[in-house]
Design a protein around this motif. Structure first.
Motif, PDB file in Angstrom:
ATOM      1  N   LEU A 325       0.819  -1.214   0.000  1.00 51.77           N
ATOM      2  CA  LEU A 325       0.000   0.000   0.000  1.00 51.77           C
ATOM      3  C   LEU A 325       0.852   1.264   0.000  1.00 51.77           C
ATOM      4  O   LEU A 325       0.517   2.249  -0.663  1.00 51.77           O
ATOM      5  N   GLY A 326       1.948   1.250   0.745  1.00 45.74           N
ATOM      6  CA  GLY A 326       2.811   2.425   0.785  1.00 45.74           C
ATOM      7  C   GLY A 326       3.394   2.750  -0.573  1.00 45.74           C
ATOM      8  O   GLY A 326       3.468   3.916  -0.974  1.00 45.74           O
ATOM      9  N   GLY A 327       3.810   1.708  -1.309  1.00 42.64           N
ATOM     10  CA  GLY A 327       4.340   1.921  -2.653  1.00 42.64           C
ATOM     11  C   GLY A 327       3.290   2.462  -3.591  1.00 42.64           C
ATOM     12  O   GLY A 327       3.573   3.333  -4.434  1.00 42.64           O
ATOM     13  N   PHE A 328       2.067   1.954  -3.462  1.00 33.75           N
ATOM     14  CA  PHE A 328       0.968   2.449  -4.289  1.00 33.75           C
ATOM     15  C   PHE A 328       0.713   3.928  -4.023  1.00 33.75           C
ATOM     16  O   PHE A 328       0.551   4.721  -4.956  1.00 33.75           O
ATOM     17  N   ILE A 329       0.699   4.322  -2.759  1.00 31.25           N
ATOM     18  CA  ILE A 329       0.448   5.729  -2.414  1.00 31.25           C
ATOM     19  C   ILE A 329       1.568   6.610  -2.965  1.00 31.25           C
ATOM     20  O   ILE A 329       1.315   7.702  -3.501  1.00 31.25           O
ATOM     21  N   ALA A 330       2.821   6.149  -2.863  1.00 29.40           N
ATOM     22  CA  ALA A 330       3.952   6.930  -3.357  1.00 29.40           C
ATOM     23  C   ALA A 330       3.844   7.156  -4.863  1.00 29.40           C
ATOM     24  O   ALA A 330       4.018   8.277  -5.361  1.00 29.40           O
ATOM     25  N   VAL A 331       3.540   6.096  -5.612  1.00 29.82           N
ATOM     26  CA  VAL A 331       3.411   6.220  -7.066  1.00 29.82           C
ATOM     27  C   VAL A 331       2.179   7.038  -7.423  1.00 29.82           C
ATOM     28  O   VAL A 331       2.196   7.813  -8.390  1.00 29.82           O
ATOM     29  N   LEU A 332       1.105   6.879  -6.659  1.00 31.27           N
ATOM     30  CA  LEU A 332      -0.098   7.680  -6.887  1.00 31.27           C
ATOM     31  C   LEU A 332       0.210   9.168  -6.733  1.00 31.27           C
ATOM     32  O   LEU A 332      -0.298   9.999  -7.511  1.00 31.27           O
ATOM     33  N   MET A 333       1.047   9.526  -5.780  1.00 34.86           N
ATOM     34  CA  MET A 333       1.402  10.934  -5.597  1.00 34.86           C
ATOM     35  C   MET A 333       2.196  11.449  -6.799  1.00 34.86           C
ATOM     36  O   MET A 333       1.971  12.581  -7.258  1.00 34.86           O
ATOM     37  N   VAL A 334       3.121  10.642  -7.325  1.00 29.54           N
ATOM     38  CA  VAL A 334       3.845  11.046  -8.535  1.00 29.54           C
ATOM     39  C   VAL A 334       2.857  11.277  -9.674  1.00 29.54           C
ATOM     40  O   VAL A 334       2.948  12.273 -10.417  1.00 29.54           O
TER      41      VAL A 334
END
Length: 421
Positions: A325-334
Protein backbone atom coordinates in the motif's frame (compact mmCIF):
# COMPACT_ATOMS: atom_id res chain seq x y z
CA UNK A 1 26.82 22.70 -26.93
CA UNK A 2 27.83 20.52 -23.96
CA UNK A 3 24.17 20.26 -22.94
CA UNK A 4 23.24 18.96 -26.40
CA UNK A 5 26.04 16.40 -26.21
CA UNK A 6 24.56 15.10 -22.94
CA UNK A 7 21.10 14.87 -24.53
CA UNK A 8 22.51 13.04 -27.54
CA UNK A 9 24.41 10.57 -25.38
CA UNK A 10 21.41 9.94 -23.13
CA UNK A 11 19.04 9.20 -26.01
CA UNK A 12 21.34 7.29 -28.36
CA UNK A 13 22.90 5.13 -25.64
CA UNK A 14 19.50 4.10 -24.24
CA UNK A 15 19.32 1.27 -26.77
CA UNK A 16 22.46 -0.49 -25.49
CA UNK A 17 22.10 -2.97 -22.60
CA UNK A 18 24.82 -3.64 -20.03
CA UNK A 19 24.80 -6.77 -17.81
CA UNK A 20 25.00 -5.09 -14.39
CA UNK A 21 22.47 -5.60 -11.57
CA UNK A 22 20.21 -7.36 -14.03
CA UNK A 23 20.37 -5.16 -17.09
CA UNK A 24 21.14 -1.46 -17.16
CA UNK A 25 21.04 0.75 -20.21
CA UNK A 26 24.32 2.35 -21.21
CA UNK A 27 22.76 5.79 -20.80
CA UNK A 28 21.91 4.86 -17.20
CA UNK A 29 25.61 4.26 -16.55
CA UNK A 30 26.18 7.80 -17.82
CA UNK A 31 23.45 9.09 -15.50
CA UNK A 32 25.08 7.33 -12.53
CA UNK A 33 28.47 8.86 -13.29
CA UNK A 34 27.03 12.36 -13.77
CA UNK A 35 24.75 12.26 -10.69
CA UNK A 36 27.18 14.14 -8.37
CA UNK A 37 27.49 16.94 -10.92
CA UNK A 38 23.79 17.51 -11.67
CA UNK A 39 22.31 17.14 -8.18
CA UNK A 40 21.72 20.48 -6.47
CA UNK A 41 19.91 20.84 -3.15
CA UNK A 42 18.81 24.35 -4.10
CA UNK A 43 16.49 22.84 -6.74
CA UNK A 44 14.32 21.40 -3.96
CA UNK A 45 13.54 24.90 -2.72
CA UNK A 46 13.31 26.53 -6.14
CA UNK A 47 11.01 23.88 -7.64
CA UNK A 48 8.49 22.51 -5.09
CA UNK A 49 6.92 20.07 -7.58
CA UNK A 50 10.37 18.67 -8.32
CA UNK A 51 10.95 18.14 -4.61
CA UNK A 52 7.60 16.41 -4.13
CA UNK A 53 8.17 13.99 -7.00
CA UNK A 54 11.66 13.06 -5.79
CA UNK A 55 10.42 12.60 -2.22
CA UNK A 56 7.60 10.35 -3.47
CA UNK A 57 10.05 8.21 -5.46
CA UNK A 58 12.34 7.94 -2.43
CA UNK A 59 9.33 6.85 -0.38
CA UNK A 60 8.67 4.18 -3.00
CA UNK A 61 12.25 2.95 -2.58
CA UNK A 62 11.86 2.80 1.22
CA UNK A 63 8.63 0.80 0.92
CA UNK A 64 10.28 -1.59 -1.53
CA UNK A 65 13.30 -2.08 0.76
CA UNK A 66 11.09 -2.76 3.81
CA UNK A 67 9.05 -5.35 1.91
CA UNK A 68 12.07 -7.07 0.40
CA UNK A 69 14.21 -7.21 3.56
CA UNK A 70 11.75 -7.61 6.41
CA UNK A 71 8.52 -9.07 5.00
CA UNK A 72 9.02 -11.40 2.02
CA UNK A 73 12.83 -11.80 2.32
CA UNK A 74 13.45 -11.49 -1.42
CA UNK A 75 16.62 -12.95 -2.85
CA UNK A 76 19.52 -10.54 -3.25
CA UNK A 77 19.30 -10.87 -7.04
CA UNK A 78 15.64 -9.89 -7.08
CA UNK A 79 15.76 -7.01 -4.61
CA UNK A 80 18.90 -5.54 -6.19
CA UNK A 81 17.13 -5.44 -9.55
CA UNK A 82 14.02 -3.93 -7.99
CA UNK A 83 15.97 -1.30 -6.08
CA UNK A 84 18.12 -0.45 -9.09
CA UNK A 85 15.02 0.30 -11.16
CA UNK A 86 13.73 2.83 -8.61
CA UNK A 87 17.15 4.44 -8.12
CA UNK A 88 17.58 4.83 -11.87
CA UNK A 89 14.11 6.37 -12.11
CA UNK A 90 15.10 9.02 -9.54
CA UNK A 91 18.50 9.76 -11.08
CA UNK A 92 17.16 9.84 -14.65
CA UNK A 93 14.45 12.26 -13.61
CA UNK A 94 16.98 14.59 -11.97
CA UNK A 95 19.38 14.34 -14.92
CA UNK A 96 16.71 15.09 -17.53
CA UNK A 97 15.16 17.94 -15.57
CA UNK A 98 18.56 19.62 -15.32
CA UNK A 99 19.43 18.88 -18.95
CA UNK A 100 16.14 19.73 -20.72
CA UNK A 101 16.46 23.37 -19.73
CA UNK A 102 14.23 25.02 -22.37
CA UNK A 103 12.04 24.40 -25.44
CA UNK A 104 15.06 24.13 -27.73
CA UNK A 105 16.61 21.41 -25.57
CA UNK A 106 13.28 19.57 -25.41
CA UNK A 107 12.87 19.78 -29.18
CA UNK A 108 16.42 18.46 -29.63
CA UNK A 109 15.58 15.60 -27.24
CA UNK A 110 12.51 14.72 -29.33
CA UNK A 111 14.59 14.70 -32.53
CA UNK A 112 17.30 12.49 -31.00
CA UNK A 113 14.68 10.12 -29.58
CA UNK A 114 13.23 9.76 -33.07
CA UNK A 115 16.68 8.81 -34.37
CA UNK A 116 17.17 6.41 -31.46
CA UNK A 117 13.84 4.72 -32.20
CA UNK A 118 14.84 4.26 -35.83
CA UNK A 119 18.10 2.61 -34.78
CA UNK A 120 17.22 0.67 -31.64
CA UNK A 121 13.48 0.00 -31.46
CA UNK A 122 12.60 -3.69 -31.23
CA UNK A 123 12.13 -5.28 -34.63
CA UNK A 124 11.16 -8.73 -33.35
CA UNK A 125 7.71 -8.92 -34.88
CA UNK A 126 6.11 -11.87 -36.58
CA UNK A 127 3.34 -10.03 -38.46
CA UNK A 128 2.92 -6.76 -40.33
CA UNK A 129 0.57 -5.51 -37.61
CA UNK A 130 2.97 -6.21 -34.73
CA UNK A 131 5.82 -4.67 -36.74
CA UNK A 132 3.78 -1.49 -37.10
CA UNK A 133 2.85 -1.44 -33.41
CA UNK A 134 6.28 -2.15 -31.92
CA UNK A 135 8.62 -0.68 -34.53
CA UNK A 136 6.77 1.98 -36.51
CA UNK A 137 4.60 3.53 -33.78
CA UNK A 138 7.57 4.71 -31.66
CA UNK A 139 9.09 6.26 -34.78
CA UNK A 140 5.92 7.82 -36.16
CA UNK A 141 4.74 9.13 -32.80
CA UNK A 142 7.90 11.15 -32.28
CA UNK A 143 7.77 12.30 -35.88
CA UNK A 144 4.26 13.63 -35.18
CA UNK A 145 5.54 15.31 -31.98
CA UNK A 146 8.24 17.10 -33.98
CA UNK A 147 5.97 18.13 -36.87
CA UNK A 148 3.28 19.30 -34.44
CA UNK A 149 5.82 21.47 -32.61
CA UNK A 150 7.01 23.08 -35.85
CA UNK A 151 3.52 23.63 -37.24
CA UNK A 152 2.05 24.93 -33.99
CA UNK A 153 4.94 27.36 -33.54
CA UNK A 154 3.95 28.89 -36.88
CA UNK A 155 0.33 29.21 -35.78
CA UNK A 156 -0.91 26.39 -38.02
CA UNK A 157 -2.92 24.60 -35.35
CA UNK A 158 -5.49 23.31 -37.84
CA UNK A 159 -2.68 21.52 -39.70
CA UNK A 160 -1.69 19.99 -36.36
CA UNK A 161 -5.25 18.71 -35.93
CA UNK A 162 -5.24 17.17 -39.40
CA UNK A 163 -1.89 15.51 -38.74
CA UNK A 164 -2.92 14.08 -35.37
CA UNK A 165 -6.35 12.88 -36.56
CA UNK A 166 -4.82 11.25 -39.64
CA UNK A 167 -2.20 9.48 -37.53
CA UNK A 168 -4.81 8.32 -34.99
CA UNK A 169 -6.90 6.76 -37.78
CA UNK A 170 -3.81 5.03 -39.12
CA UNK A 171 -3.11 3.60 -35.66
CA UNK A 172 -6.69 2.32 -35.29
CA UNK A 173 -6.47 0.68 -38.70
CA UNK A 174 -3.11 -0.94 -37.89
CA UNK A 175 -4.07 -2.40 -34.50
CA UNK A 176 -2.50 0.21 -32.23
CA UNK A 177 -5.64 1.35 -30.45
CA UNK A 178 -4.13 3.00 -27.37
CA UNK A 179 -1.84 5.25 -29.42
CA UNK A 180 -4.72 6.11 -31.75
CA UNK A 181 -6.91 7.08 -28.82
CA UNK A 182 -4.21 9.29 -27.26
CA UNK A 183 -3.70 11.29 -30.46
CA UNK A 184 -7.45 11.48 -31.14
CA UNK A 185 -8.22 12.88 -27.68
CA UNK A 186 -5.21 15.19 -27.99
CA UNK A 187 -6.60 16.63 -31.22
CA UNK A 188 -9.96 17.31 -29.55
CA UNK A 189 -8.29 19.13 -26.64
CA UNK A 190 -6.16 21.26 -28.96
CA UNK A 191 -9.26 22.18 -30.95
CA UNK A 192 -11.18 23.20 -27.82
CA UNK A 193 -8.43 25.51 -26.57
CA UNK A 194 -7.67 27.10 -29.96
CA UNK A 195 -11.13 27.61 -31.43
CA UNK A 196 -12.18 30.32 -28.98
CA UNK A 197 -14.66 27.95 -27.36
CA UNK A 198 -15.66 29.05 -23.86
CA UNK A 199 -15.98 25.93 -21.71
CA UNK A 200 -18.51 26.08 -18.89
CA UNK A 201 -19.58 23.26 -16.59
CA UNK A 202 -22.85 22.81 -18.49
CA UNK A 203 -21.05 22.71 -21.83
CA UNK A 204 -18.57 20.16 -20.49
CA UNK A 205 -21.49 17.98 -19.39
CA UNK A 206 -23.13 18.24 -22.80
CA UNK A 207 -19.84 17.56 -24.58
CA UNK A 208 -19.20 14.61 -22.27
CA UNK A 209 -22.55 13.00 -23.06
CA UNK A 210 -22.21 13.71 -26.78
CA UNK A 211 -18.65 12.39 -26.70
CA UNK A 212 -19.73 9.16 -24.99
CA UNK A 213 -22.45 8.60 -27.61
CA UNK A 214 -20.03 9.39 -30.44
CA UNK A 215 -17.41 7.10 -28.92
CA UNK A 216 -19.84 4.18 -28.69
CA UNK A 217 -20.94 4.72 -32.29
CA UNK A 218 -17.33 4.86 -33.48
CA UNK A 219 -16.50 1.77 -31.40
CA UNK A 220 -19.36 -0.20 -32.98
CA UNK A 221 -18.11 0.80 -36.44
CA UNK A 222 -14.59 -0.26 -35.45
CA UNK A 223 -15.76 -3.66 -34.18
CA UNK A 224 -17.77 -4.31 -37.35
CA UNK A 225 -14.77 -3.37 -39.49
CA UNK A 226 -12.48 -5.70 -37.52
CA UNK A 227 -15.00 -8.57 -37.68
CA UNK A 228 -15.24 -8.06 -41.44
CA UNK A 229 -11.40 -8.04 -41.67
CA UNK A 230 -11.44 -4.54 -43.17
CA UNK A 231 -9.04 -3.02 -40.60
CA UNK A 232 -6.88 -4.32 -37.78
CA UNK A 233 -4.90 -7.54 -37.77
CA UNK A 234 -5.05 -11.06 -36.39
CA UNK A 235 -4.48 -9.83 -32.82
CA UNK A 236 -7.47 -7.46 -32.94
CA UNK A 237 -9.66 -10.12 -34.58
CA UNK A 238 -8.75 -12.70 -31.96
CA UNK A 239 -9.57 -10.30 -29.13
CA UNK A 240 -12.94 -9.37 -30.64
CA UNK A 241 -13.84 -12.99 -31.42
CA UNK A 242 -13.35 -14.19 -27.86
CA UNK A 243 -15.74 -11.61 -26.35
CA UNK A 244 -19.28 -12.60 -25.44
CA UNK A 245 -20.39 -9.07 -26.29
CA UNK A 246 -17.85 -7.49 -28.66
CA UNK A 247 -19.76 -4.18 -28.61
CA UNK A 248 -18.93 -3.62 -24.92
CA UNK A 249 -15.70 -1.53 -24.86
CA UNK A 250 -15.07 -2.44 -21.20
CA UNK A 251 -15.01 -6.12 -22.16
CA UNK A 252 -12.37 -5.38 -24.80
CA UNK A 253 -10.33 -3.44 -22.25
CA UNK A 254 -10.53 -6.34 -19.80
CA UNK A 255 -9.35 -8.90 -22.33
CA UNK A 256 -6.68 -6.59 -23.73
CA UNK A 257 -5.35 -5.57 -20.30
CA UNK A 258 -6.11 -8.70 -18.32
CA UNK A 259 -2.84 -8.28 -16.41
CA UNK A 260 -4.29 -5.25 -14.67
CA UNK A 261 -7.20 -7.27 -13.31
CA UNK A 262 -4.96 -10.22 -12.37
CA UNK A 263 -2.91 -7.75 -10.32
CA UNK A 264 -5.99 -6.94 -8.22
CA UNK A 265 -6.10 -10.58 -7.08
CA UNK A 266 -2.42 -10.43 -6.13
CA UNK A 267 -3.04 -7.21 -4.20
CA UNK A 268 -5.94 -8.75 -2.29
CA UNK A 269 -3.62 -11.57 -1.15
CA UNK A 270 -0.89 -9.20 0.16
CA UNK A 271 -2.51 -5.77 0.48
CA UNK A 272 -0.21 -4.14 3.05
CA UNK A 273 3.35 -5.01 2.04
CA UNK A 274 3.04 -6.67 -1.37
CA UNK A 275 4.97 -9.60 -2.84
CA UNK A 276 8.42 -8.01 -3.17
CA UNK A 277 10.71 -7.16 -6.08
CA UNK A 278 10.44 -9.37 -9.16
CA UNK A 279 7.95 -11.61 -7.34
CA UNK A 280 7.40 -14.87 -9.20
CA UNK A 281 3.99 -16.41 -9.76
CA UNK A 282 5.22 -19.79 -8.53
CA UNK A 283 1.97 -21.75 -8.68
CA UNK A 284 0.68 -19.80 -11.71
CA UNK A 285 -2.35 -18.62 -9.74
CA UNK A 286 -2.34 -15.13 -11.23
CA UNK A 287 -1.38 -16.36 -14.66
CA UNK A 288 -4.54 -18.50 -14.62
CA UNK A 289 -6.59 -15.43 -13.68
CA UNK A 290 -5.00 -13.55 -16.58
CA UNK A 291 -5.96 -16.31 -19.00
CA UNK A 292 -9.48 -16.28 -17.57
CA UNK A 293 -9.86 -12.61 -18.51
CA UNK A 294 -8.36 -13.33 -21.91
CA UNK A 295 -10.75 -16.28 -22.33
CA UNK A 296 -7.86 -18.62 -23.13
CA UNK A 297 -6.94 -22.13 -22.01
CA UNK A 298 -3.55 -22.77 -20.43
CA UNK A 299 -0.94 -24.99 -22.00
CA UNK A 300 0.48 -26.56 -18.83
CA UNK A 301 3.71 -27.77 -20.44
CA UNK A 302 4.41 -24.39 -22.03
CA UNK A 303 3.41 -22.42 -18.93
CA UNK A 304 5.67 -24.38 -16.56
CA UNK A 305 8.66 -24.26 -18.91
CA UNK A 306 9.45 -20.64 -17.98
CA UNK A 307 9.24 -18.50 -14.85
CA UNK A 308 6.29 -16.12 -14.67
CA UNK A 309 6.29 -12.87 -12.71
CA UNK A 310 3.06 -11.77 -11.10
CA UNK A 311 1.28 -9.90 -13.92
CA UNK A 312 0.23 -6.28 -13.45
CA UNK A 313 0.81 -4.16 -16.60
CA UNK A 314 0.04 -1.05 -14.57
CA UNK A 315 2.49 1.25 -12.82
CA UNK A 316 0.01 2.00 -10.04
CA UNK A 317 -1.02 -1.59 -9.41
CA UNK A 318 2.46 -2.91 -10.10
CA UNK A 319 3.82 -0.75 -7.28
CA UNK A 320 1.13 -2.15 -4.96
CA UNK A 321 1.93 -5.72 -6.03
CA UNK A 322 5.67 -5.22 -5.47
CA UNK A 323 5.79 -3.14 -2.29
CA UNK A 324 2.32 -2.84 -0.88
CA UNK A 325 0.00 0.00 0.00
CA UNK A 326 2.81 2.42 0.79
CA UNK A 327 4.34 1.92 -2.65
CA UNK A 328 0.97 2.45 -4.29
CA UNK A 329 0.45 5.73 -2.41
CA UNK A 330 3.95 6.93 -3.36
CA UNK A 331 3.41 6.22 -7.07
CA UNK A 332 -0.10 7.68 -6.89
CA UNK A 333 1.40 10.93 -5.60
CA UNK A 334 3.85 11.05 -8.54
CA UNK A 335 0.86 10.45 -10.85
CA UNK A 336 -1.13 13.27 -9.23
CA UNK A 337 1.77 15.74 -9.36
CA UNK A 338 2.37 15.07 -13.05
CA UNK A 339 -1.34 15.44 -13.84
CA UNK A 340 -1.57 18.71 -11.89
CA UNK A 341 1.21 20.19 -13.98
CA UNK A 342 -0.15 18.71 -17.21
CA UNK A 343 -3.70 19.96 -16.66
CA UNK A 344 -2.40 23.40 -15.70
CA UNK A 345 -0.44 23.59 -18.95
CA UNK A 346 -3.41 22.34 -21.00
CA UNK A 347 -5.64 25.07 -19.54
CA UNK A 348 -3.18 27.95 -19.70
CA UNK A 349 -0.29 27.30 -22.10
CA UNK A 350 -2.11 27.05 -25.44
CA UNK A 351 0.04 29.88 -26.82
CA UNK A 352 3.33 28.01 -26.36
CA UNK A 353 4.99 26.15 -29.24
CA UNK A 354 5.31 22.99 -27.15
CA UNK A 355 1.57 22.82 -26.44
CA UNK A 356 0.66 19.81 -28.68
CA UNK A 357 3.50 17.78 -27.14
CA UNK A 358 2.41 18.72 -23.62
CA UNK A 359 -1.19 17.73 -24.34
CA UNK A 360 -0.18 14.35 -25.77
CA UNK A 361 2.24 13.64 -22.94
CA UNK A 362 -0.36 14.49 -20.29
CA UNK A 363 -2.83 12.05 -21.85
CA UNK A 364 0.00 9.54 -22.18
CA UNK A 365 0.74 9.85 -18.45
CA UNK A 366 -2.81 8.72 -17.65
CA UNK A 367 -2.61 5.67 -19.91
CA UNK A 368 0.93 4.77 -18.83
CA UNK A 369 0.22 4.83 -15.10
CA UNK A 370 -3.00 2.87 -15.51
CA UNK A 371 -2.12 0.32 -18.18
CA UNK A 372 1.64 0.12 -18.74
CA UNK A 373 4.16 -2.13 -16.92
CA UNK A 374 5.91 -0.71 -13.87
CA UNK A 375 9.23 -0.71 -15.77
CA UNK A 376 7.95 2.41 -17.56
CA UNK A 377 8.52 4.29 -14.30
CA UNK A 378 12.20 3.82 -15.07
CA UNK A 379 12.29 4.07 -18.86
CA UNK A 380 9.53 6.45 -19.96
CA UNK A 381 8.18 8.49 -17.05
CA UNK A 382 11.42 10.38 -16.19
CA UNK A 383 11.52 12.00 -19.64
CA UNK A 384 7.81 12.85 -19.68
CA UNK A 385 7.95 14.11 -16.10
CA UNK A 386 11.04 16.25 -16.73
CA UNK A 387 9.46 17.82 -19.83
CA UNK A 388 6.20 18.62 -18.02
CA UNK A 389 8.06 19.97 -15.00
CA UNK A 390 10.37 22.17 -17.08
CA UNK A 391 7.49 23.49 -19.20
CA UNK A 392 5.41 24.12 -16.06
CA UNK A 393 8.01 26.26 -14.33
CA UNK A 394 9.10 28.05 -17.51
CA UNK A 395 5.49 29.01 -18.18
CA UNK A 396 4.88 30.14 -14.59
CA UNK A 397 8.05 32.23 -14.68
CA UNK A 398 6.89 33.84 -17.91
CA UNK A 399 3.47 34.61 -16.41
CA UNK A 400 5.06 36.08 -13.27
CA UNK A 401 7.35 38.26 -15.40
CA UNK A 402 4.40 39.60 -17.38
CA UNK A 403 2.44 40.32 -14.19
CA UNK A 404 5.40 42.22 -12.75
CA UNK A 405 5.69 44.29 -15.94
CA UNK A 406 1.98 45.13 -15.79
CA UNK A 407 2.26 46.12 -12.13
CA UNK A 408 5.26 48.33 -12.89
CA UNK A 409 3.37 50.02 -15.72
CA UNK A 410 0.36 50.61 -13.47
CA UNK A 411 2.61 52.03 -10.76
CA UNK A 412 4.31 54.33 -13.28
CA UNK A 413 0.94 55.49 -14.52
CA UNK A 414 -0.22 56.32 -10.99
CA UNK A 415 2.95 58.29 -10.30
CA UNK A 416 2.77 60.17 -13.61
CA UNK A 417 -0.62 60.13 -15.41
CA UNK A 418 0.93 61.82 -18.37
CA UNK A 419 3.41 59.01 -18.81
CA UNK A 420 6.39 61.02 -17.54
CA UNK A 421 8.03 61.17 -14.18
Amino acid sequence: MFNRIKIALYTLLSGVNVAMVGQLKLNEIMVLLSAPFVFDLRDFKAYPMFRRIIVALVALFVCQAVTDLFVVHSSSENFMRGWAAIVMSVLSFIFLFKTLEDDKAIFFFLCLTLIKNIIWTDENADTDMSYFKFKMVPILSYAVYICSFLLYRRGQWKAVLALMLGYSLLCFARDSRSTGMIFFIGAIIIYCFNSGMYLTRDRLLVFGIAGAILFQFAYVCYVNAVMNHEIGGDHASEQIDRLDNPYNPLALLMTGRGETFAALAAISDEPLFGHGSWAKDDNLKYYRILLLYQNEEMNEQLATSTDHLIPSHSILLGAWVNCGLGGFIAVLMVFIFLLRMGFYLIRNAADTALYPVLVLMTIGVIWTFLFSPIQQLRFNIPAIGAILLRAYYDFKEEVNTEEMMIQNMETTGMLSPGGKI
